[in-house]
Motif scaffolding. Sequence first.
Motif, short mmCIF file in Angstrom:
data_model
loop_
_atom_site.label_atom_id
_atom_site.label_comp_id
_atom_site.label_asym_id
_atom_site.label_seq_id
_atom_site.Cartn_x
_atom_site.Cartn_y
_atom_site.Cartn_z
N MET A 92 -3.07 1.43 5.37
CA MET A 92 -4.44 1.15 4.93
C MET A 92 -5.43 2.12 5.59
O MET A 92 -6.35 2.62 4.95
CB MET A 92 -4.83 -0.29 5.27
CG MET A 92 -4.04 -1.35 4.55
SD MET A 92 -4.57 -3.01 5.01
CE MET A 92 -3.41 -4.01 4.09
N LEU A 93 -5.22 2.38 6.89
CA LEU A 93 -6.09 3.30 7.62
C LEU A 93 -6.00 4.71 7.04
O LEU A 93 -7.02 5.38 6.81
CB LEU A 93 -5.71 3.31 9.10
CG LEU A 93 -6.46 4.29 10.00
CD1 LEU A 93 -7.94 3.94 10.04
CD2 LEU A 93 -5.87 4.29 11.40
N THR A 94 -4.78 5.16 6.80
CA THR A 94 -4.57 6.50 6.24
C THR A 94 -5.25 6.65 4.89
O THR A 94 -5.94 7.64 4.61
CB THR A 94 -3.07 6.79 6.09
OG1 THR A 94 -2.45 6.71 7.38
CG2 THR A 94 -2.83 8.17 5.51
N PHE A 95 -5.09 5.64 4.04
CA PHE A 95 -5.68 5.69 2.70
C PHE A 95 -7.20 5.61 2.76
O PHE A 95 -7.90 6.35 2.06
CB PHE A 95 -5.11 4.54 1.86
CG PHE A 95 -5.62 4.51 0.45
CD1 PHE A 95 -5.37 5.57 -0.41
CD2 PHE A 95 -6.34 3.44 -0.03
CE1 PHE A 95 -5.83 5.56 -1.72
CE2 PHE A 95 -6.81 3.41 -1.33
CZ PHE A 95 -6.55 4.48 -2.17
N ALA A 96 -7.73 4.73 3.62
CA ALA A 96 -9.19 4.57 3.72
C ALA A 96 -9.85 5.86 4.21
O ALA A 96 -10.89 6.27 3.70
CB ALA A 96 -9.52 3.41 4.66
N LEU A 97 -9.24 6.52 5.21
CA LEU A 97 -9.82 7.75 5.74
C LEU A 97 -9.85 8.86 4.70
O LEU A 97 -10.75 9.70 4.69
CB LEU A 97 -9.04 8.21 6.97
CG LEU A 97 -9.22 7.37 8.24
CD1 LEU A 97 -8.26 7.82 9.33
CD2 LEU A 97 -10.65 7.46 8.74
N SER A 98 -8.84 8.86 3.82
CA SER A 98 -8.81 9.90 2.79
C SER A 98 -9.89 9.69 1.73
O SER A 98 -10.22 10.62 0.98
CB SER A 98 -7.43 9.92 2.10
OG SER A 98 -7.23 8.73 1.35
N LEU A 99 -10.46 8.47 1.66
CA LEU A 99 -11.51 8.17 0.67
C LEU A 99 -12.91 8.31 1.24
O LEU A 99 -13.81 8.86 0.58
CB LEU A 99 -11.32 6.76 0.11
CG LEU A 99 -10.07 6.49 -0.72
CD1 LEU A 99 -10.07 5.05 -1.22
CD2 LEU A 99 -9.96 7.45 -1.89
#
Length: 339
Positions: A92-99
């Motif tokens: 979730m952290l990885t995906f959120a940072l990419s957005l």
Amino acid sequence: MSSLINLIPAPLWHLIMIVAGILAIMVPLLVGVAYLTWAERKVLGAMQMRKGPNVVGPFGLFQPFADALKLMTKETIIPAGANRLLFVAAPMLTFALSLIAWAVVPFGEGLVLADINVGMLYLFAISSLGVYGIIIAGWASNSKYPFLGALRSAAQMVSYEVSIGFVIVTVLLCVGSLNLTAIVKAQEGMWFFIPLFPMFIVFFISGLAETNRSPFDIPEGESEIVAGFFVEYSSMAFALFFLGEYANMILMSGMTTILFLGGWLPPIAIAPFTWVPGPIWFILKICVCLFVFLWVRATFPRYRYDQLMRLGWKVFLPFSLAWVVLTAGVLVAFDWVPK
């Protein structure tokens, strides 16, 4: 319609506009991520003289949706010895940072969600945080292969962030501002990839390393450590890592476009096409950068770990530092002050 708008309190209307702006960025980005996976398989198929996706829908265009449906219907398996909270939070952290990095990216003149004065610093900070999701995933899995992949990723991303930082400093010296719109407007006469071509090459290669893409996919290392930091992941948790990696590819291509390829500005050489809207030019430049990402994957073998470290610390770091000094010297010698 105007009377209806007048009935909405100003703070609520402001919130609605912010949410609309976020959706206007996120929805096309997620669609772009889905079709980037399709494009990668098509490009790799063409370069290896095979068809690629061609069954699900015309030309395989529905393949990303079939893959998404498959991943959503699979069971999420959490290893018995894993830290459950961190194991689930890492993708979730990885995906959120990419957005969230896209909040400061200008798609055209005035087309930006948050036009802050320190936009470049914000982007650099967000891209630096990406390593945390991978380290947390590797540690929380409580397995040796993910842990090895996480350690590799930490060393790799820290190594190449240094050279990326010096490249950004070089561009900022020429612009005199951290604002991304100002960086694009400073390239109206000449795109920065011409006078700063060596830094353009260093930035693009470092971007490959930052996004763990071939030939720098050491953290995944299928031939040595199975699949690296996400070997224990399945279902939607795996999909979030997958989406995050491809969203980061698009983000690095966007940063390359803004820093060196003139952002939304049209090429001077094809002046008759200046009627094309700025956002279209921005998207086309990102697509060209992404194609090179895919081209490199189909062409180069994976680096050994010692080669990766040597390139980062013994080649890119001293070279980018020397170019910062050279750029600063030239600017001072010619008494050139950024506008």
